[in-house]
Design an enzyme around this catalytic site. Structure first.
Site, PDB file in Angstrom:
ATOM      1  N   LYS A  23       0.565  -0.965  -0.366  1.00 62.59           N
ATOM      2  CA  LYS A  23      -0.119   0.151   0.181  1.00 62.59           C
ATOM      3  C   LYS A  23       1.291   1.213   0.710  1.00 62.59           C
ATOM      4  O   LYS A  23       0.329   2.425   0.138  1.00 62.59           O
ATOM      5  CB  LYS A  23      -0.906   0.113   1.191  1.00 62.59           C
ATOM      6  N   GLY A  24       1.939   1.083  -0.032  1.00 60.01           N
ATOM      7  CA  GLY A  24       3.534   2.186   0.630  1.00 60.01           C
ATOM      8  C   GLY A  24       3.299   3.488  -0.305  1.00 60.01           C
ATOM      9  O   GLY A  24       3.240   4.544  -0.308  1.00 60.01           O
ATOM     10  N   GLU A  79       7.483   1.910  -6.752  1.00 63.85           N
ATOM     11  CA  GLU A  79       7.145   1.597  -5.960  1.00 63.85           C
ATOM     12  C   GLU A  79       7.711   2.650  -3.908  1.00 63.85           C
ATOM     13  O   GLU A  79       8.039   3.749  -4.514  1.00 63.85           O
ATOM     14  CB  GLU A  79       8.357   0.403  -5.555  1.00 63.85           C
ATOM     15  N   ASP A  80       7.611   2.858  -3.144  1.00 63.32           N
ATOM     16  CA  ASP A  80       7.723   3.786  -2.077  1.00 63.32           C
ATOM     17  C   ASP A  80       8.914   3.530  -1.909  1.00 63.32           C
ATOM     18  O   ASP A  80      10.047   4.877  -2.251  1.00 63.32           O
ATOM     19  CB  ASP A  80       6.258   3.706  -1.643  1.00 63.32           C
ATOM     20  N   ASP A  83      14.652  -1.705  -0.939  1.00 61.49           N
ATOM     21  CA  ASP A  83      15.355  -1.531   0.100  1.00 61.49           C
ATOM     22  C   ASP A  83      16.210  -3.141   0.063  1.00 61.49           C
ATOM     23  O   ASP A  83      17.189  -2.569  -0.638  1.00 61.49           O
ATOM     24  CB  ASP A  83      14.254  -2.201   1.685  1.00 61.49           C
ATOM     25  N   PHE A 132      14.718   4.882   9.191  1.00 57.62           N
ATOM     26  CA  PHE A 132      13.184   4.632   9.168  1.00 57.62           C
ATOM     27  C   PHE A 132      12.395   4.942   8.333  1.00 57.62           C
ATOM     28  O   PHE A 132      12.210   6.401   9.671  1.00 57.62           O
ATOM     29  CB  PHE A 132      12.702   2.687  10.247  1.00 57.62           C
ATOM     30  N   VAL A 133      11.849   5.138   7.618  1.00 54.61           N
ATOM     31  CA  VAL A 133      11.395   6.604   7.619  1.00 54.61           C
ATOM     32  C   VAL A 133       9.158   6.078   6.874  1.00 54.61           C
ATOM     33  O   VAL A 133       8.566   4.685   7.186  1.00 54.61           O
ATOM     34  CB  VAL A 133      11.077   6.754   5.841  1.00 54.61           C
ATOM     35  N   ASP A 139       4.490   3.631   6.010  1.00 57.64           N
ATOM     36  CA  ASP A 139       3.531   3.623   7.007  1.00 57.64           C
ATOM     37  C   ASP A 139       4.887   2.956   8.706  1.00 57.64           C
ATOM     38  O   ASP A 139       5.997   2.344   8.107  1.00 57.64           O
ATOM     39  CB  ASP A 139       2.685   2.062   7.159  1.00 57.64           C
ATOM     40  N   ARG A 145       0.311   6.705   7.303  1.00 54.48           N
ATOM     41  CA  ARG A 145       0.787   6.991   5.877  1.00 54.48           C
ATOM     42  C   ARG A 145       0.301   8.744   6.056  1.00 54.48           C
ATOM     43  O   ARG A 145       0.408   8.311   4.292  1.00 54.48           O
ATOM     44  CB  ARG A 145      -0.537   5.813   5.421  1.00 54.48           C
TER      45      ARG A 145
HETATM   46  P1  IMP Z   1      12.532  -5.358   0.493  1.00 50.20           P
HETATM   47  O1  IMP Z   1      12.002  -6.066  -0.349  1.00 50.20           O
HETATM   48  O2  IMP Z   1      13.448  -4.960   1.764  1.00 50.20           O
HETATM   49  O3  IMP Z   1      13.369  -4.129  -0.748  1.00 50.20           O
HETATM   50  O4  IMP Z   1      11.534  -4.309   1.217  1.00 50.20           O
HETATM   51  C1  IMP Z   1      10.488  -3.244   0.171  1.00 50.20           C
HETATM   52  C2  IMP Z   1       8.890  -3.509   1.628  1.00 50.20           C
HETATM   53  O5  IMP Z   1       9.355  -2.780   2.803  1.00 50.20           O
HETATM   54  C3  IMP Z   1       9.018  -1.302   0.716  1.00 50.20           C
HETATM   55  O6  IMP Z   1       7.886  -1.548  -0.365  1.00 50.20           O
HETATM   56  C4  IMP Z   1       8.175  -1.196   1.538  1.00 50.20           C
HETATM   57  O7  IMP Z   1       6.682  -1.571   2.073  1.00 50.20           O
HETATM   58  C5  IMP Z   1       8.469  -1.572   3.061  1.00 50.20           C
HETATM   59  N1  IMP Z   1       9.378  -0.182   3.891  1.00 50.20           N
HETATM   60  C6  IMP Z   1      11.277  -0.749   3.934  1.00 50.20           C
HETATM   61  N2  IMP Z   1      11.591  -0.078   4.975  1.00 50.20           N
HETATM   62  C7  IMP Z   1      10.615   1.007   4.460  1.00 50.20           C
HETATM   63  C8  IMP Z   1      10.655   2.412   5.303  1.00 50.20           C
HETATM   64  O8  IMP Z   1      11.523   2.625   5.987  1.00 50.20           O
HETATM   65  N3  IMP Z   1       9.853   2.405   6.191  1.00 50.20           N
HETATM   66  C9  IMP Z   1       8.299   2.646   5.652  1.00 50.20           C
HETATM   67  N4  IMP Z   1       8.341   0.915   5.008  1.00 50.20           N
HETATM   68  C10 IMP Z   1       9.242   0.695   4.722  1.00 50.20           C
END
Ligand code: IMP
Length: 159
Positions: A23-24, A79-80, A83, A132-133, A139, A145
């Site tokens: 949802k981000g 994507e938001d 990571d 963390f953001v 969220d 959000r």
């Molecule tokens: P990844 O698989 O580690 O790249 O995770 C990506 C997903 O984790 C993103 O699409 C977000 O939904 C969530 N996420 C990662 N870091 C943050 C953050 O700092 N704040 C909020 N959501 C995050």
């Protein structure tokens, strides 16, 4: 918004389907499409990580799939934040099996210091440090959000 203009120029002849990972990314997506001037289509996908949910495992369950067919279409994933890249890697592999014309990635935030899988990010808003953001769609346990800006949670460990 600069990204919207670039996307419009790059896809002028063959507009993409923008795929938002819920949802981000919803607020970013809403602003991004308003910054384009080509006839984009939009679709949504919701995924969740398997496991205890505290760590991105890269094994992902599709909770809600696309409603449109992407076969023979250009796809732009919106994507938001990227990571570790594990979630997106899984989504890419899944979407590839549907034989789109191309798949590119647009992310508002790139926390590249924590990447575990090498991904080509085609459109990046901002590179962010290992904090963390929240806000602007992002969220912490489903909250914050609705903040109109992006904020750093100084004391929050990245899961
Ligand atoms: P990844 O698989 O580690 O790249 O995770 C990506 C997903 O984790 C993103 O699409 C977000 O939904 C969530 N996420 C990662 N870091 C943050 C953050 O700092 N704040 C909020 N959501 C995050």
């Amino acid at each position: 918004m600069e990204l919207g203009a670039r996307i419009s120029d790059d896809y002028r002849d063959d507009p993409p389907i923008l795929v938002n990972v819920l949802k981000g990314g919803i607020i970013f997506m809403a602003d991004l499409i308003r910054a384009t001037d080509i006839s984009v289509e939009i679709d949504f996908m919701e995924v969740s990580s398997y496991g205890d949910g505290t760590e991105s495992s890269g094994v992902v369950r599709i909770l809600e799939d696309l409603s449109l067919s992407i076969t023979d279409r250009h796809v732009l994933i919106v994507e938001d934040i990227v990571d570790t890249g594990l979630t997106l890697h899984y989504i890419l592999e899944n979407l590839e099996t549907r034989h789109p014309k191309s798949i590119r990635i647009c992310t508002l935030l790139d926390r590249r210091g924590r990447r575990e899988i090498d991904l080509q990010l085609d459109y990046v808003g901002f590179v962010v440090p290992d904090k963390f953001v929240i806000g602007y769609g992002l969220d912490l346990a489903q909250k914050y959000r609705n903040l109109p800006h992006i904020a750093v949670l100084e004391d929050e460990e990245i899961p």
